[in-house]
Design a protein around this motif. Structure first.
Motif, PDB file in Angstrom:
ATOM      1  N   VAL A 179      -5.488  90.830  13.899  1.00  0.00           N
ATOM      2  CA  VAL A 179      -5.188  89.663  13.063  1.00  0.00           C
ATOM      3  C   VAL A 179      -6.270  88.607  13.221  1.00  0.00           C
ATOM      4  N   GLU A 180      -6.680  88.367  14.473  1.00  0.00           N
ATOM      5  CA  GLU A 180      -7.700  87.346  14.714  1.00  0.00           C
ATOM      6  C   GLU A 180      -9.033  87.745  14.083  1.00  0.00           C
ATOM      7  N   SER A 181      -9.358  89.041  14.137  1.00  0.00           N
ATOM      8  CA  SER A 181     -10.623  89.486  13.537  1.00  0.00           C
ATOM      9  C   SER A 181     -10.599  89.311  12.031  1.00  0.00           C
ATOM     10  N   GLN A 182      -9.440  89.558  11.418  1.00  0.00           N
ATOM     11  CA  GLN A 182      -9.323  89.406   9.976  1.00  0.00           C
ATOM     12  C   GLN A 182      -9.410  87.934   9.576  1.00  0.00           C
ATOM     13  N   GLU A 183      -8.815  87.060  10.398  1.00  0.00           N
ATOM     14  CA  GLU A 183      -8.889  85.620  10.122  1.00  0.00           C
ATOM     15  C   GLU A 183     -10.327  85.128  10.240  1.00  0.00           C
ATOM     16  N   ASN A 184     -11.016  85.597  11.282  1.00  0.00           N
ATOM     17  CA  ASN A 184     -12.416  85.190  11.457  1.00  0.00           C
ATOM     18  C   ASN A 184     -13.289  85.700  10.314  1.00  0.00           C
TER      19      ASN A 184
END
Length: 226
Positions: free
Chosen positions: A212-217
């Motif tokens: 999720v964090e990678s997609q947000e970044n």
């Protein structure tokens, strides 16, 4: 009444007749006691023979049972030196049974261990498809306290990564395909997928959070580029 009690009773009868014969003075009475003594001796011999045959039958039945049933040994440890691959099999009490009850046989790529009549059971371990060939004539087993050590003599000093070819193939199958024609990103995804599938709940939550964090970044970076 079992046969042991019958034998004990007949032996007591013989002792009493012998005692009476020593005291007996009249020939007619002596003849009667002598005839009875011979009959008892004959019956006693029959009962002793019957007991012996029963013991042999019980022993044969036990042997047949052991021949037809064996507990498979699954737990073992192993290590190696330059000359030997050593397999450690823990069997409580194995050092207390006759050494000839512990049998091993070897081929160039296998060994079989059979421990007979340990706590009323046979115990067997068969390892096939050893990783590399061994020297049959120089392979052996040693009996230690609560343990059997199987020693397979290496044909070369090459280090063994695992014990059998099957284990090696299984490890190779589990490794991701990273040859030059493989997309590195795809290979990494396969590794992550396997970790996720095999992992516990905590591992899955960690991977989901990182995803999720990678997609947000990534989304923020795309917005910045615009």
């Amino acid at each position: 009444m079992d046969i042991n009690e019958l034998i004990a009773g007949l032996e007591s009868d013989l002792k009493e007749i012998a005692s009476l014969l020593e005291k007996c003075e009249r020939q007619r009475v002596r003849d009667v006691l002598t005839r009875e003594q011979k009959e008892i001796e004959k019956e006693l011999a029959q009962k002793r023979q019957q007991k012996l045959q029963q013991a042999k039958k019980d022993s044969a039945d036990k042997t047949d049972t052991l021949k037809g049933y064996a507990v498979k040994i699954n737990n073992y440890g192993w290590d190696q030196s330059d000359k030997f691959v050593k397999i450690y099999i823990t069997l409580k009490g194995v050092h207390t049974i006759p050494a000839e009850n512990v049998e091993t046989s070897f081929t160039e790529r296998s060994f079989n261990l059979l421990v007979k009549d340990l706590d009323g059971k046979n115990h067997q371990m068969a390892i096939n498809n050893l990783l590399y060939p061994i020297i049959v004539a120089e392979s052996s087993r040693k009996i230690k306290t609560d343990m059997v050590l199987v020693m397979c003599k290496k044909q070369s000093t090459k280090k063994w990564d695992c014990l059998t070819q099957v284990e090696k193939q299984s490890k190779e199958k589990d490794q991701p395909n990273m040859n030059e024609n493989t997309d590195p990103c795809k290979g990494l995804m396969n590794v992550l997928k396997k970790i996720y599938t095999d992992g516990d709940d905590e591992m899955k939550r960690t991977i989901n959070k990182a995803w999720v964090e990678s997609q947000e970044n990534k989304a923020k970076a795309d917005d910045f580029d615009l």
